[in-house]
Design a protein around this motif. Structure first.
Motif, short mmCIF file in Angstrom:
data_model
loop_
_atom_site.label_atom_id
_atom_site.label_comp_id
_atom_site.label_asym_id
_atom_site.label_seq_id
_atom_site.Cartn_x
_atom_site.Cartn_y
_atom_site.Cartn_z
N UNK A 35 0.84 -1.21 0.00
CA UNK A 35 0.00 0.00 0.00
C UNK A 35 0.87 1.26 0.00
N UNK A 36 1.99 1.22 0.74
CA UNK A 36 2.90 2.37 0.76
C UNK A 36 3.53 2.58 -0.62
N UNK A 37 3.87 1.48 -1.31
CA UNK A 37 4.45 1.61 -2.64
C UNK A 37 3.41 2.13 -3.62
N UNK A 38 2.16 1.68 -3.49
CA UNK A 38 1.10 2.18 -4.36
C UNK A 38 0.90 3.67 -4.15
N UNK A 39 0.99 4.10 -2.91
CA UNK A 39 0.88 5.53 -2.60
C UNK A 39 2.04 6.31 -3.21
N UNK A 40 3.25 5.74 -3.12
CA UNK A 40 4.42 6.40 -3.71
C UNK A 40 4.26 6.53 -5.22
N UNK A 41 3.76 5.48 -5.87
CA UNK A 41 3.54 5.52 -7.31
C UNK A 41 2.53 6.60 -7.68
N UNK A 42 1.48 6.73 -6.89
CA UNK A 42 0.47 7.76 -7.16
C UNK A 42 1.09 9.16 -7.07
N UNK A 43 1.93 9.38 -6.08
CA UNK A 43 2.60 10.69 -5.92
C UNK A 43 3.57 10.95 -7.07
N UNK A 44 4.27 9.92 -7.50
CA UNK A 44 5.21 10.07 -8.62
C UNK A 44 4.45 10.38 -9.92
N UNK A 45 3.33 9.69 -10.12
CA UNK A 45 2.52 9.96 -11.31
C UNK A 45 2.04 11.41 -11.31
N UNK A 46 1.65 11.88 -10.14
CA UNK A 46 1.17 13.26 -10.03
C UNK A 46 2.30 14.25 -10.31
N UNK A 47 3.50 13.97 -9.78
CA UNK A 47 4.62 14.89 -9.96
C UNK A 47 5.04 14.95 -11.43
N UNK A 48 5.19 13.79 -12.07
CA UNK A 48 5.69 13.77 -13.45
C UNK A 48 4.58 13.96 -14.48
N UNK A 49 3.33 13.92 -14.04
CA UNK A 49 2.24 14.07 -14.99
C UNK A 49 2.21 12.95 -16.02
N UNK A 50 2.53 11.73 -15.56
CA UNK A 50 2.65 10.59 -16.45
C UNK A 50 2.31 9.33 -15.66
N UNK A 51 1.74 8.34 -16.33
CA UNK A 51 1.38 7.10 -15.65
C UNK A 51 2.60 6.29 -15.19
N UNK A 52 3.73 6.43 -15.87
CA UNK A 52 4.99 5.75 -15.57
C UNK A 52 4.92 4.24 -15.77
N UNK A 53 3.96 3.59 -15.10
CA UNK A 53 3.73 2.15 -15.27
C UNK A 53 2.29 1.94 -15.69
N UNK A 54 2.09 1.16 -16.76
CA UNK A 54 0.72 0.90 -17.23
C UNK A 54 0.51 -0.60 -17.33
N UNK A 55 -0.70 -1.02 -17.05
CA UNK A 55 -1.04 -2.43 -17.12
C UNK A 55 -1.25 -2.85 -18.57
N UNK A 56 -0.50 -3.85 -19.01
CA UNK A 56 -0.64 -4.40 -20.35
C UNK A 56 -0.80 -5.91 -20.19
#
Length: 309
Positions: A35-56
């Motif tokens: 959950x902490x990593x998911x939160x970190x990913x959400x903050x990173x996505x917000x900062x960079x304005x990019x999904x960074x990792x996408x489900x394929x």
């Protein structure tokens, strides 16, 4: 701590996500909850304005923006780690440091016994993690996953310093009861015989095979193997030839019914080098280890010289 509005603690999480491309594995790597990593990913996505990792499908893939960030972020963390963890002095006799080396089974068999013997005398507390060679070995340096590579000069990265360790020649190895072991080894006999060659799998093709192709020499390949050690073991009972590194062939001849002959075709020498990350050039521990390895080369070759006397 923030820099340009970015929480710098998130860089570690970002590096783990870009490397693992999986939230659960990234969390395990840096000891966070999922959950902490998911939160970190959400903050990173917000900062960079990019999904960074996408489900394929069933896996996650990096976006182009994430791919562009991957190497710079790793470089920053390696630079910080090398600066913070560097000790002003390295005392071999009192150290318990772990050194991680990537090398081939050629180096494992010929050189590393001498390295370990010297290290045991002078730094009995250090530990060495000896890892198999991989494709694109410079990447493990850049990810901070290796302290030293021992590889042919041709495979060294131009982005990091390297130092020549030794020059290696090639020779023919034959079963001592083979008709080919008697009389002169001519180019005609060499090319007419069946050959055992090495194809190391995930790493680059064997140098001697590459040399042959460059020279336009076509051998009759009857056996391929993944290990540089095995050709000599596969020769007895056959009339085949293996073209091997000379030092490795000399090791094999100690215990196997094989003989060595000079190669009757032109074979460039292999230049074996060691390479390290440019940010760790001044690391006292690595400076000591590099010196020890160079000394081990001298000890190894003196041992071979004594055997020939």
């Amino acid at each position: 701590m923030r820099f340009n509005k970015l929480d710098l603690n998130l860089l570690v999480a970002l590096d783990a996500l870009l490397t693992e491309q999986n939230i659960s594995r990234a969390a395990e790597k840096i000891y966070l909850s999922q959950s902490a990593m998911s939160s970190a990913l959400a903050r990173l996505r917000d900062y960079f304005g990019d999904e960074l990792l996408v489900q394929v499908g069933r896996k996650m893939e990096l976006t182009p923006r994430a791919q562009a960030l991957q190497d710079p972020v790793r470089d920053i963390l390696v630079r910080v780690d090398s600066t913070v963890s560097a000790q002003p002095d390295f005392v071999p006799a009192h150290s318990d440091r772990v050194f991680r080396l990537h090398l081939s089974d050629y180096t494992m068999t010929t050189l590393m016994p001498h390295v370990l013997a010297l290290a045991y005398q002078r730094a009995p507390g250090i530990r060495l993690e000896l890892r198999a060679q991989i494709m694109h070995p410079h990447r493990v340096l850049e990810r901070g996953e290796a302290d030293l590579l021992i590889i042919p000069k041709e495979y060294c990265s131009v982005d990091h310093p390297a130092e020549l360790l030794l020059t290696e020649t090639f020779c023919c190895v034959l079963w001592d009861q083979s008709p080919l072991a008697k009389g002169e080894m001519t180019a005609e006999r060499y090319l007419a015989a069946g050959h055992i060659i090495v194809q190391p799998g995930a790493v680059h093709s064997a140098l001697e095979d590459g040399f042959m192709h460059k020279l336009g020499i076509e051998r009759k390949v009857e056996v391929t193997t993944y290990s540089f050690l095995s050709p000599a073991q596969l020769l007895p009972g056959t009339n085949r030839i293996a073209t091997m590194h000379r030092r490795l062939a000399q090791e094999a001849a100690r215990s196997l019914p094989v003989v060595l002959r000079d190669a009757p075709v032109p074979m460039p020498a292999m230049e074996q080098s060691m390479q390290w990350h440019k940010h760790r050039t001044s690391d006292p521990g690595l400076i000591w280890l590099r010196g020890l390895i160079k000394e081990a080369v001298v000890v190894m070759d003196h041992a071979h010289d004594d055997e020939r006397l």
